[in-house]
Design a protein around this motif. Structure first.
Motif, short mmCIF file in Angstrom:
data_model
loop_
_atom_site.label_atom_id
_atom_site.label_comp_id
_atom_site.label_asym_id
_atom_site.label_seq_id
_atom_site.Cartn_x
_atom_site.Cartn_y
_atom_site.Cartn_z
N ARG A 65 -7.06 4.00 -0.56
CA ARG A 65 -6.68 3.05 0.47
C ARG A 65 -7.93 2.60 1.21
O ARG A 65 -8.73 3.41 1.65
CB ARG A 65 -5.70 3.68 1.47
CG ARG A 65 -5.29 2.71 2.57
CD ARG A 65 -4.24 3.29 3.47
NE ARG A 65 -4.73 4.46 4.19
CZ ARG A 65 -4.09 5.01 5.22
NH1 ARG A 65 -2.91 4.53 5.60
NH2 ARG A 65 -4.60 6.08 5.82
N LEU A 80 -7.61 -4.57 11.82
CA LEU A 80 -7.76 -3.60 10.73
C LEU A 80 -6.83 -3.99 9.59
O LEU A 80 -5.61 -3.85 9.69
CB LEU A 80 -7.43 -2.19 11.23
CG LEU A 80 -7.98 -1.01 10.42
CD1 LEU A 80 -9.50 -1.03 10.41
CD2 LEU A 80 -7.49 0.30 11.01
N ASN A 81 -7.39 -4.54 8.53
CA ASN A 81 -6.62 -4.88 7.34
C ASN A 81 -6.71 -3.74 6.33
O ASN A 81 -7.68 -2.98 6.32
CB ASN A 81 -7.14 -6.18 6.71
CG ASN A 81 -6.88 -7.38 7.59
OD1 ASN A 81 -5.88 -7.44 8.30
ND2 ASN A 81 -7.79 -8.34 7.57
N GLN A 82 -5.71 -3.65 5.47
CA GLN A 82 -5.72 -2.58 4.49
C GLN A 82 -5.28 -3.09 3.12
O GLN A 82 -4.53 -4.06 3.01
CB GLN A 82 -4.83 -1.42 4.92
CG GLN A 82 -3.34 -1.68 4.91
CD GLN A 82 -2.54 -0.42 5.18
OE1 GLN A 82 -3.07 0.69 5.20
NE2 GLN A 82 -1.24 -0.58 5.39
N THR A 83 -5.76 -2.42 2.12
CA THR A 83 -5.36 -2.68 0.74
C THR A 83 -5.58 -1.39 -0.04
O THR A 83 -6.03 -0.38 0.52
CB THR A 83 -6.18 -3.83 0.14
OG1 THR A 83 -5.67 -4.16 -1.16
CG2 THR A 83 -7.64 -3.45 -0.02
N SER A 84 -5.26 -1.41 -1.30
CA SER A 84 -5.46 -0.21 -2.13
C SER A 84 -5.85 -0.63 -3.54
O SER A 84 -5.57 -1.76 -3.97
CB SER A 84 -4.19 0.65 -2.16
OG SER A 84 -3.12 -0.05 -2.76
N LEU A 100 -9.42 0.53 4.44
CA LEU A 100 -9.24 -0.06 5.76
C LEU A 100 -10.47 -0.92 6.04
O LEU A 100 -11.60 -0.42 5.98
CB LEU A 100 -9.10 1.03 6.83
CG LEU A 100 -7.95 2.02 6.61
CD1 LEU A 100 -7.97 3.09 7.70
CD2 LEU A 100 -6.60 1.31 6.61
N THR A 142 -8.84 7.76 1.73
CA THR A 142 -8.92 6.62 2.65
C THR A 142 -10.37 6.35 3.00
O THR A 142 -11.11 7.27 3.39
CB THR A 142 -8.12 6.87 3.94
OG1 THR A 142 -6.74 7.08 3.60
CG2 THR A 142 -8.21 5.69 4.88
N VAL A 167 0.87 -1.18 0.00
CA VAL A 167 0.00 0.00 0.00
C VAL A 167 0.90 1.22 0.00
O VAL A 167 1.56 1.53 1.00
CB VAL A 167 -0.94 0.02 1.22
CG1 VAL A 167 -1.80 1.27 1.20
CG2 VAL A 167 -1.80 -1.23 1.23
N LYS A 202 -12.87 3.53 5.12
CA LYS A 202 -12.96 2.39 6.03
C LYS A 202 -14.25 1.64 5.79
O LYS A 202 -15.34 2.23 5.82
CB LYS A 202 -12.90 2.87 7.48
CG LYS A 202 -12.96 1.76 8.51
CD LYS A 202 -12.93 2.30 9.93
CE LYS A 202 -13.05 1.19 10.96
NZ LYS A 202 -13.08 1.71 12.36
#
Length: 235
Positions: A156, A184-188, A158, A101, A94, A103
């Protein structure tokens, strides 16, 4: 505006709407070509050995052929592993260039979205009941409030959950991330063109698992700015 979704009887991938999904499709085609060549070679050799009564002592007892059929598969694996590792790294990375961003929170059985860059801008996204659908809307995929993103902008995501494990997945964007309670996972992703992209929760999260659609609408930056102003006033 285009609508990207799985079609009845579709055997291939959905059209790629992000650079990463296009790369995934290219890698799939690359791997499929390698497998086709291997299958053709093995099939030819098998048919040749079955139909021919001739034998060669150089094949039955020979160090060279054993060396070849050990090194050749290793080389083939390298041609598959290097692009695969590159894609795995890019999918997990990311970057710092994300300008927006969002969520996403999984609930039983709907998604909640919060635009962290704008004050007080959050909403829940429920599937539209079948008796409220209008002409051109898709059953089990349309929602009352779509997640809107600008095109050609790194976004991004969340992703978390309030109850059980969900999975936020949009195939045409090449995105699939588990929503886990307390984590809390994240990707883009980046949508390359305007359109509506559909996904669903791809984790068996309960009796209404199939009724958690994800609908993303990608619009140009100017329209997105106007949408943000209207959405902020509503909230």
């Amino acid at each position: 505006m285009i609508h990207v979704m799985a079609q009845w009887g579709q055997l291939g991938f959905q059209d790629g709407a992000s650079p990463m999904m296009e790369q995934l499709i290219f890698f799939h085609d690359h791997a499929l070509l390698v497998l086709l060549l291997i299958t053709t070679l093995v099939g030819y050799l098998t048919a040749s050995f079955m139909l021919s009564s001739l034998t060669s002592r150089y094949i039955l007892e020979q160090q060279t052929i054993e060396t070849v059929w050990t090194i050749l598969p290793a080389i083939i694996l390298i041609f598959l592993a290097l692009p695969s590792l590159r894609l795995l790294y890019l999918l997990d990375e990311v970057g710092m260039s994300c300008l927006l961003t969002i969520k996403a929170t999984g609930n039983q059985w709907y998604w909640g979205y919060e635009y962290s860059d704008f004050k007080g801008m959050e909403f829940d996204s429920y599937m539209l009941p079948e008796d409220t659908l209008e002409a051109g809307q898709y059953r089990l995929l349309e929602v009352d409030r779509r997640m809107v993103v600008p095109t050609k902008t790194d976004v991004r995501m969340l992703i978390t959950s309030n109850d059980v494990i969900h999975s936020w997945a949009v195939p045409s964007l090449g995105v699939k991330v588990d929503a886990i309670p307390g984590r809390l996972n994240q990707t883009s992703f980046m949508a390359t063109n305007e359109g509506v992209f559909y996904g669903q929760c791809s984790e068996i999260c309960g009796t209404n698992h199939s009724f958690m659609p994800i609908t993303i609408e990608a619009i140009n930056v100017d329209d997105f700015s106007q949408w943000v102003m209207l959405a902020t006033q509503e909230n």
